[in-house]
Design a protein around this motif. Structure first.
Motif, PDB file in Angstrom:
ATOM      1  N   LEU A   1       0.827  -1.208   0.000  1.00  0.00           N
ATOM      2  CA  LEU A   1       0.000   0.000   0.000  1.00  0.00           C
ATOM      3  C   LEU A   1       0.863   1.261   0.000  1.00  0.00           C
ATOM      4  O   LEU A   1       0.541   2.246  -0.685  1.00  0.00           O
ATOM      5  N   GLN A   2       1.960   1.236   0.740  1.00  0.00           N
ATOM      6  CA  GLN A   2       2.864   2.386   0.775  1.00  0.00           C
ATOM      7  C   GLN A   2       3.489   2.629  -0.598  1.00  0.00           C
ATOM      8  O   GLN A   2       3.626   3.776  -1.041  1.00  0.00           O
ATOM      9  N   SER A   3       3.874   1.558  -1.272  1.00  0.00           N
ATOM     10  CA  SER A   3       4.449   1.685  -2.613  1.00  0.00           C
ATOM     11  C   SER A   3       3.433   2.284  -3.575  1.00  0.00           C
ATOM     12  O   SER A   3       3.760   3.166  -4.389  1.00  0.00           O
ATOM     13  N   PHE A   4       2.199   1.809  -3.479  1.00  0.00           N
ATOM     14  CA  PHE A   4       1.128   2.356  -4.305  1.00  0.00           C
ATOM     15  C   PHE A   4       0.935   3.842  -4.027  1.00  0.00           C
ATOM     16  O   PHE A   4       0.868   4.659  -4.950  1.00  0.00           O
TER      17      PHE A   4
ATOM     18  N   LEU B   1       4.103   1.651 -11.793  1.00  0.00           N
ATOM     19  CA  LEU B   1       4.461   1.289 -10.420  1.00  0.00           C
ATOM     20  C   LEU B   1       3.213   1.048  -9.575  1.00  0.00           C
ATOM     21  O   LEU B   1       3.191   0.135  -8.734  1.00  0.00           O
ATOM     22  N   MET B   2       2.180   1.850  -9.788  1.00  0.00           N
ATOM     23  CA  MET B   2       0.928   1.649  -9.042  1.00  0.00           C
ATOM     24  C   MET B   2       0.312   0.298  -9.373  1.00  0.00           C
ATOM     25  O   MET B   2      -0.136  -0.428  -8.480  1.00  0.00           O
ATOM     26  N   CYS B   3       0.286  -0.046 -10.640  1.00  0.00           N
ATOM     27  CA  CYS B   3      -0.273  -1.344 -11.041  1.00  0.00           C
ATOM     28  C   CYS B   3       0.516  -2.499 -10.418  1.00  0.00           C
ATOM     29  O   CYS B   3      -0.070  -3.485  -9.939  1.00  0.00           O
ATOM     30  N   ALA B   4       1.843  -2.374 -10.411  1.00  0.00           N
ATOM     31  CA  ALA B   4       2.676  -3.431  -9.839  1.00  0.00           C
ATOM     32  C   ALA B   4       2.413  -3.585  -8.343  1.00  0.00           C
ATOM     33  O   ALA B   4       2.361  -4.710  -7.822  1.00  0.00           O
ATOM     34  N   ALA B   5       2.228  -2.466  -7.634  1.00  0.00           N
ATOM     35  CA  ALA B   5       1.962  -2.537  -6.199  1.00  0.00           C
ATOM     36  C   ALA B   5       0.619  -3.194  -5.919  1.00  0.00           C
ATOM     37  O   ALA B   5       0.487  -4.012  -4.996  1.00  0.00           O
ATOM     38  N   LEU B   6      -0.386  -2.844  -6.718  1.00  0.00           N
ATOM     39  CA  LEU B   6      -1.723  -3.415  -6.500  1.00  0.00           C
ATOM     40  C   LEU B   6      -1.754  -4.903  -6.801  1.00  0.00           C
ATOM     41  O   LEU B   6      -2.560  -5.635  -6.216  1.00  0.00           O
TER      42      LEU B   6
ATOM     43  N   ALA C   1      -6.226   5.334  -9.136  1.00  0.00           N
ATOM     44  CA  ALA C   1      -4.966   5.511  -9.859  1.00  0.00           C
ATOM     45  C   ALA C   1      -5.237   6.031 -11.275  1.00  0.00           C
ATOM     46  O   ALA C   1      -4.587   6.964 -11.744  1.00  0.00           O
ATOM     47  N   ALA C   2      -6.193   5.409 -11.948  1.00  0.00           N
ATOM     48  CA  ALA C   2      -6.529   5.826 -13.311  1.00  0.00           C
ATOM     49  C   ALA C   2      -7.063   7.248 -13.351  1.00  0.00           C
ATOM     50  O   ALA C   2      -6.703   8.045 -14.237  1.00  0.00           O
ATOM     51  N   LEU C   3      -7.908   7.587 -12.378  1.00  0.00           N
ATOM     52  CA  LEU C   3      -8.449   8.944 -12.319  1.00  0.00           C
ATOM     53  C   LEU C   3      -7.345   9.980 -12.089  1.00  0.00           C
ATOM     54  O   LEU C   3      -7.382  11.076 -12.644  1.00  0.00           O
ATOM     55  N   THR C   4      -6.357   9.623 -11.280  1.00  0.00           N
ATOM     56  CA  THR C   4      -5.262  10.530 -11.000  1.00  0.00           C
ATOM     57  C   THR C   4      -4.420  10.792 -12.255  1.00  0.00           C
ATOM     58  O   THR C   4      -4.060  11.932 -12.554  1.00  0.00           O
ATOM     59  N   VAL C   5      -4.143   9.751 -12.990  1.00  0.00           N
ATOM     60  CA  VAL C   5      -3.314   9.871 -14.188  1.00  0.00           C
ATOM     61  C   VAL C   5      -4.024  10.618 -15.302  1.00  0.00           C
ATOM     62  O   VAL C   5      -3.401  11.374 -16.055  1.00  0.00           O
ATOM     63  N   LYS C   6      -5.348  10.449 -15.384  1.00  0.00           N
ATOM     64  CA  LYS C   6      -6.093  11.005 -16.526  1.00  0.00           C
ATOM     65  C   LYS C   6      -6.923  12.233 -16.179  1.00  0.00           C
ATOM     66  O   LYS C   6      -7.619  12.772 -17.044  1.00  0.00           O
TER      67      LYS C   6
END
Length: 293
Positions: free
Chosen positions: A205-208, A266-271, A285-290
């Motif tokens: 979770l911290q990595s995400f 990196l977010m996808c890998a953490a999840l 994550a997707a909302l943040t990027v887009k």
């Protein structure tokens, strides 16, 4: 079965209802201060930080009602930070979330006091989290670290000190790991503490959250040069006008976008390391990027 979008909307409604409960009665004195607090905390926003609390807890199997207090607390901290961020001595902005900033809608002194009061209210609220005293204390301690000189406020100080100067990319990353990232990491940590999560789960979770915080800031820097004031709900082009170091000014638009995509990966890998339902976290994550504002 609820869709992820429906679930996110339900969590927004939950935290808004909780904010209504914990904010002071507008009919009680000092009415002007209470009105300013409510104006800031209840203004329409993305509610990303409380959503992170709920989504992280959901991935850990926590019921939403156990997380309402923590979700409200992080949003109160965020609201206070926006009030102070917009002050003339800071970013000196007169528009936030498509409305006049608090010091414009009220006055500068009231804005400062409203921010102070919202910060105090966040910690007061968190002491009422539905857990044993030891766990509540750990959650309060986490939020103080994320919000204080070692976190958000320290990052803001570094940001102000960097105006007009040229810094290295590593310094920029470290600055935003505090200014933007620290409170975002606190959101997932509060859920992790509430759920008494295993250390390896907390690490994922911290990595995400670390990647999300950096992605949020890079996207913010891109929007500052690509979006309009109307779309953003705040003044566009402020960073360049203030000669602030940003990912765009340092790297250019194309390379900043590459950095953003790297954080998305990196977010996808953490999840992928989480055992529970991480679909809401993936959606955030997707909302943040887009995002467009």
């Amino acid at each position: 079965m609820e869709t992820t979008a429906t679930q996110l909307r339900a969590w927004v409604a939950r935290v808004d209802a909780m904010l209504e409960r914990v904010l002071p009665d507008p009919e009680l004195e000092p009415k002007r201060l209470h009105a300013a607090m409510r104006y800031a905390a209840l203004s329409p926003g993305k509610r990303l930080r409380p959503l992170l609390v709920y989504a992280s807890g959901h991935a850990l199997g926590m019921a939403a009602e156990k997380l309402d207090t923590a979700a409200a607390a992080v949003e109160l901290i965020h609201a206070y930070s926006l009030i102070h961020d917009d002050l003339p001595a800071m970013d000196d902005d007169d528009l936030r979330r498509g409305r006049p900033t608090v010091h414009i809608a009220f006055d500068e002194a009231t804005a400062i006091l409203a921010g102070d009061a919202l910060q105090a209210l966040a910690f007061e609220a968190l002491t009422h989290a539905p857990f044993a005293a030891e766990r509540c204390l750990a959650m309060v301690r986490e939020l103080t670290i994320g919000a204080g000189a070692c976190g958000m406020v320290g990052g803001q100080a570094l940001d102000l000190a960097a105006v007009g100067s040229r810094i290295e990319e590593g310094q920029l990353v470290a600055m935003h790991a505090k200014k933007t990232g620290a409170l975002i990491r606190s959101c997932v940590t509060l859920a992790s503490l509430a759920a008494a999560a295993r250390p390896d789960v907390d690490e994922s979770l911290q990595s995400f959250a670390s990647a999300l915080g950096l992605a949020f800031q890079i996207r913010d820097d891109l929007l500052d040069v690509e979006a309009t004031t109307d779309a953003l709900g705040k003044t566009a082009g402020k960073d360049a006008a203030a000669d602030k170091p940003t990912y765009v000014s340092m790297l250019g638009i194309d390379l900043a976008r590459q950095r953003l995509q790297a954080q998305a990966e990196l977010m996808c890998a953490a999840l992928d390391q989480l055992e529970g339902d991480s679909a809401p976290l993936a959606a955030l994550a997707a909302l943040t990027v887009k995002r467009l504002s």
